[in-house]
Write an enzyme that holds these catalytic residues in place. Sequence first.
Site, short mmCIF file in Angstrom:
data_model
loop_
_atom_site.label_atom_id
_atom_site.label_comp_id
_atom_site.label_asym_id
_atom_site.label_seq_id
_atom_site.Cartn_x
_atom_site.Cartn_y
_atom_site.Cartn_z
N SER A 74 14.71 -63.25 -10.64
CA SER A 74 15.38 -64.53 -10.71
C SER A 74 16.27 -64.58 -11.81
CB SER A 74 14.49 -65.66 -10.72
OG SER A 74 13.65 -66.00 -9.49
N HIS B 220 15.60 -68.53 -15.66
CA HIS B 220 17.05 -68.74 -15.09
C HIS B 220 18.15 -69.13 -15.63
CE1 HIS B 220 14.31 -69.96 -11.28
NE2 HIS B 220 13.83 -68.71 -11.77
#
Length: 208
Positions: free
Chosen positions: A132, A183
Amino acid sequence: MIFIRYENWKGYLKYFPLTSLFLIANVVMFIVLTVNGGSTNNMVLLKFGALTNHELFAHEWWRYITSMFLHAGFGHLLFNSFALIVFAPPMERLLGSVRYGVLYLGGGVLGNILAVAWYNSVGSITISVGASGAIYAVYGAFLYVALFQRTMMDEASRKTMYTLLLFGIIFSFAMSGINWMAHLGGLLGGFFIYGLLIRLWKPRSLKR
């Protein structure tokens, strides 16, 4: 619309070789985890390179890289694989495979570094895996294009990117067990790495 895939699988492998390699590596490592005790088993994840801030593993810098190719559960793998398949190829086409690799891996590592720093600051132990952070680095690069190189991205693709980022940020904070700092760190890392890369190498055009 740059995020619609028109290629067959042979064309995909030909035009996006590094994205294809990342996908294959993720799938292979998921199989390795599965046959060695399960991809949701923390001990298995640590054995094969999960990122952690536990003091016993503090010297193992390679975990900042290897953790990007591990996924905890099939849903985790499926979600990140979909994002890679659909959204990463235009950036590989824009930068070329070598520069795209620098963006993807560099952004992912930076996201992991910031995540470890965050968990250390709050005194919490974490075990983190997944692509991610690197995927958000690609999103960060597209955000740079959308904001500062508007002629290189069509309006539909720009709106799609903004929507994707909005839902991605909400999802990162709303869902439990999500390493939101990885993230956010990947997003910021990708934004600034892309800005640096285009000053060193001129990118291609994204418009079809």
